[in-house]
Scaffold this motif. Structure first.
Motif, PDB file in Angstrom:
ATOM      1  N   VAL A 105       0.862  -1.177   0.000  1.00 54.05           N
ATOM      2  CA  VAL A 105       0.000   0.000   0.000  1.00 54.05           C
ATOM      3  C   VAL A 105       0.901   1.230   0.000  1.00 54.05           C
ATOM      4  N   CYS A 106       0.618   2.152  -0.889  1.00 51.62           N
ATOM      5  CA  CYS A 106       1.441   3.350  -1.043  1.00 51.62           C
ATOM      6  C   CYS A 106       0.617   4.583  -0.695  1.00 51.62           C
ATOM      7  N   GLN A 107       1.266   5.540  -0.018  1.00 54.87           N
ATOM      8  CA  GLN A 107       0.589   6.796   0.308  1.00 54.87           C
ATOM      9  C   GLN A 107       1.602   7.930   0.194  1.00 54.87           C
ATOM     10  N   GLY A 108       1.327   8.884  -0.683  1.00 53.11           N
ATOM     11  CA  GLY A 108       2.218  10.022  -0.836  1.00 53.11           C
ATOM     12  C   GLY A 108       2.009  11.042   0.272  1.00 53.11           C
ATOM     13  N   TYR A 109       3.040  11.856   0.516  1.00 54.39           N
ATOM     14  CA  TYR A 109       2.942  12.905   1.539  1.00 54.39           C
ATOM     15  C   TYR A 109       3.817  14.085   1.137  1.00 54.39           C
ATOM     16  N   ILE A 110       3.427  15.272   1.602  1.00 52.46           N
ATOM     17  CA  ILE A 110       4.197  16.480   1.329  1.00 52.46           C
ATOM     18  C   ILE A 110       3.915  17.499   2.424  1.00 52.46           C
ATOM     19  N   GLY A 111       4.922  18.298   2.759  1.00 44.32           N
ATOM     20  CA  GLY A 111       4.750  19.336   3.767  1.00 44.32           C
ATOM     21  C   GLY A 111       6.030  20.119   3.950  1.00 44.32           C
ATOM     22  N   GLY A 112       5.938  21.441   3.924  1.00 45.70           N
ATOM     23  CA  GLY A 112       7.116  22.272   4.128  1.00 45.70           C
ATOM     24  C   GLY A 112       8.209  22.048   3.098  1.00 45.70           C
ATOM     25  N   GLY A 113       7.815  21.660   1.895  1.00 49.45           N
ATOM     26  CA  GLY A 113       8.797  21.399   0.855  1.00 49.45           C
ATOM     27  C   GLY A 113       9.418  20.014   0.920  1.00 49.45           C
ATOM     28  N   ILE A 114       9.013  19.213   1.913  1.00 50.51           N
ATOM     29  CA  ILE A 114       9.515  17.847   2.080  1.00 50.51           C
ATOM     30  C   ILE A 114       8.447  16.895   1.563  1.00 50.51           C
ATOM     31  N   ALA A 115       8.865  15.969   0.696  1.00 52.08           N
ATOM     32  CA  ALA A 115       7.872  15.094   0.058  1.00 52.08           C
ATOM     33  C   ALA A 115       8.410  13.678  -0.044  1.00 52.08           C
ATOM     34  N   GLY A 116       7.498  12.754  -0.219  1.00 54.40           N
ATOM     35  CA  GLY A 116       7.914  11.371  -0.395  1.00 54.40           C
ATOM     36  C   GLY A 116       6.726  10.445  -0.490  1.00 54.40           C
ATOM     37  N   GLU A 117       7.028   9.166  -0.427  1.00 55.66           N
ATOM     38  CA  GLU A 117       5.998   8.140  -0.467  1.00 55.66           C
ATOM     39  C   GLU A 117       6.246   7.136   0.652  1.00 55.66           C
ATOM     40  N   ALA A 118       5.174   6.704   1.267  1.00 55.03           N
ATOM     41  CA  ALA A 118       5.253   5.647   2.270  1.00 55.03           C
ATOM     42  C   ALA A 118       4.745   4.357   1.638  1.00 55.03           C
ATOM     43  N   LEU A 119       5.488   3.280   1.854  1.00 56.08           N
ATOM     44  CA  LEU A 119       5.094   1.964   1.368  1.00 56.08           C
ATOM     45  C   LEU A 119       4.943   1.036   2.558  1.00 56.08           C
ATOM     46  N   LEU A 120       3.803   0.390   2.659  1.00 54.82           N
ATOM     47  CA  LEU A 120       3.603  -0.615   3.690  1.00 54.82           C
ATOM     48  C   LEU A 120       3.457  -1.962   2.984  1.00 54.82           C
ATOM     49  N   LEU A 121       4.379  -2.886   3.286  1.00 56.79           N
ATOM     50  CA  LEU A 121       4.447  -4.178   2.608  1.00 56.79           C
ATOM     51  C   LEU A 121       3.860  -5.258   3.511  1.00 56.79           C
ATOM     52  N   PHE A 122       2.805  -5.907   3.037  1.00 54.81           N
ATOM     53  CA  PHE A 122       2.155  -6.986   3.770  1.00 54.81           C
ATOM     54  C   PHE A 122       2.436  -8.307   3.069  1.00 54.81           C
ATOM     55  N   THR A 179       3.918  20.208   8.829  1.00 51.71           N
ATOM     56  CA  THR A 179       2.658  19.479   8.774  1.00 51.71           C
ATOM     57  C   THR A 179       2.574  18.775   7.433  1.00 51.71           C
ATOM     58  N   PHE A 180       2.403  17.466   7.453  1.00 51.94           N
ATOM     59  CA  PHE A 180       2.322  16.702   6.220  1.00 51.94           C
ATOM     60  C   PHE A 180       0.867  16.557   5.779  1.00 51.94           C
ATOM     61  N   SER A 181       0.639  16.798   4.496  1.00 47.81           N
ATOM     62  CA  SER A 181      -0.622  16.426   3.870  1.00 47.81           C
ATOM     63  C   SER A 181      -0.410  15.085   3.187  1.00 47.81           C
ATOM     64  N   GLN A 182      -1.389  14.200   3.299  1.00 47.40           N
ATOM     65  CA  GLN A 182      -1.245  12.859   2.758  1.00 47.40           C
ATOM     66  C   GLN A 182      -2.281  12.598   1.672  1.00 47.40           C
ATOM     67  N   GLY A 183      -1.831  11.904   0.638  1.00 45.91           N
ATOM     68  CA  GLY A 183      -2.752  11.487  -0.405  1.00 45.91           C
ATOM     69  C   GLY A 183      -3.545  10.276   0.046  1.00 45.91           C
ATOM     70  N   HIS A 184      -4.419   9.798  -0.816  1.00 40.48           N
ATOM     71  CA  HIS A 184      -5.199   8.606  -0.496  1.00 40.48           C
ATOM     72  C   HIS A 184      -4.315   7.369  -0.644  1.00 40.48           C
ATOM     73  N   PRO A 185      -4.407   6.431   0.295  1.00 43.00           N
ATOM     74  CA  PRO A 185      -3.614   5.202   0.157  1.00 43.00           C
ATOM     75  C   PRO A 185      -4.072   4.413  -1.064  1.00 43.00           C
ATOM     76  N   GLN A 186      -3.121   3.845  -1.770  1.00 44.02           N
ATOM     77  CA  GLN A 186      -3.410   3.081  -2.973  1.00 44.02           C
ATOM     78  C   GLN A 186      -2.728   1.724  -2.890  1.00 44.02           C
ATOM     79  N   VAL A 187      -3.419   0.705  -3.368  1.00 44.60           N
ATOM     80  CA  VAL A 187      -2.829  -0.624  -3.434  1.00 44.60           C
ATOM     81  C   VAL A 187      -1.982  -0.700  -4.700  1.00 44.60           C
ATOM     82  N   LEU A 188      -0.674  -0.967  -4.520  1.00 42.59           N
ATOM     83  CA  LEU A 188       0.228  -1.015  -5.671  1.00 42.59           C
ATOM     84  C   LEU A 188       0.148  -2.346  -6.388  1.00 42.59           C
ATOM     85  N   GLY A 189       0.024  -3.423  -5.661  1.00 44.28           N
ATOM     86  CA  GLY A 189      -0.024  -4.726  -6.304  1.00 44.28           C
ATOM     87  C   GLY A 189      -0.574  -5.748  -5.340  1.00 44.28           C
TER      88      GLY A 189
END
Length: 327
Positions: free
Chosen positions: A197-214, A259-269
């Protein structure tokens, strides 16, 4: 009050520095610092250590094992735990093992002073003025401790939701090229089929993606722990991912003042091998600051991996945000 021999045991340079800063400036104390539980026990066995301030999550011998050894060997040393693992069960266990107090990281100077005073280790003649620490800390060590604190807060929330004790690792923090990131993901997969599951985030010019592997073999057990028999697998994974990722990001954001704003979590595969996940997402993963946290649930054969992938453009901003900790 005569001088006290204080031993600080923590594998993080930053955590030791923060603790030194939190000590009352007028407290007559001789401080020794070590990075491992084994070193701490060796010094305590040699005699002359009055107070041990102890971390829990360390490589090799962890804080629980140190406390158990102190009790088993009846070593005459008081112990206070200062840890990022703030699960209720963690607090209960360390007090049961003989620790006199539990303080959450980073140690608040007022709380630390009050704790020391309640144990008769400082008196009201000692002013609450914190002392300085001249040691300079590197970026990786500083950020690893920030992540460690955020990870502990997230684990406490997860433990309440699932009703289990979360076994916490030492987080890995590395700057990885895209090929190295692929290797790290492949290692995390351990050859199993998994869903990410992937969820993007951004805040204060800092950005990235979180991946949770099940790992697919563990999903049904996770649903059972969530106490929802009617959960569809994807619904459960998305809910759990959102909870854990949000808690970790919030813990980091609180410490670096964003403060991070987060996108909607998405299932990658779903039910995909790690090779397929890499192939699908290779265009999005460049040189990155990669944080890996591998959670395990005690009493269950359940492990899942959280990866926080910060963009290359975020590194300079993160360094500036951490400057007050590093200097």
């Amino acid at each position: 009050m005569s001088a006290i021999s204080l031993l600080i045991c923590d594998d993080s340079n930053l955590a030791r520095k923060q603790l030194l800063r939190a000590l009352p400036a007028g407290w007559p104390v001789a401080v020794t610092q070590v990075e491992t539980g084994a070193e701490a026990l060796e010094l305590i066995r040699a005699g002359g250590v009055d107070l041990l301030v102890l971390d829990l999550t360390m490589p090799g011998m962890d804080g629980y094992q140190v406390l158990a050894a102190l009790r088993r060997e009846q070593l005459p040393c008081k112990a206070i735990v200062v840890s990022a693992d703030v699960q209720d069960e963690a607090v209960r266990r360390v007090l049961e093992l003989g620790a006199l107090a539990f303080i959450r990281k980073p140690a608040d100077p007022v709380h630390l002073y009050q704790t020391l005073a309640s144990l008769g280790l400082v008196n009201d003649q000692i002013a609450l003025v914190t002392r300085g620490s001249g040691e300079t800390i590197g970026f990786r060590d500083a950020f690893r401790e920030v992540v460690n604190i955020a990870m502990g807060r997230a684990a406490a929330l997860l433990a309440r939701v699932l009703g289990v004790f979360i076994q916490l690792p030492i987080p890995n923090v590395n700057i990885l090229e895209v090929g190295e990131l692929h290797m790290a993901l492949a290692d995390a997969a351990r050859g199993d089929k998994l869903t990410a599951v992937c969820q993007g985030y951004i805040g204060g010019g800092i950005a990235g993606e979180a991946l949770l592997l099940f790992h697919d073999s563990e999903v049904s057990e996770m649903a059972r722990l969530m106490r929802r028999q009617d959960y569809r697998e994807m619904e459960m994974l998305l809910d759990l991912s959102s909870l854990l990722i949000s808690a970790c990001l919030s813990g980091i954001a609180d410490q670096i003042g964003v403060t991070f704003s987060q996108g909607h979590p998405q299932v990658l595969g779903q039910h995909a091998s790690i090779d397929e996940l890499i192939r699908l997402n290779q265009p999005r993963w460049k040189r990155t600051l990669a944080v890996e946290i591998s959670y395990s649930l005690e009493g269950h054969d359940i492990h899942f991996d959280l990866l926080l992938l910060f963009t290359e453009d975020s590194l300079d901003l993160l360094s500036r945000k951490l400057a007050y900790l590093m200097n």
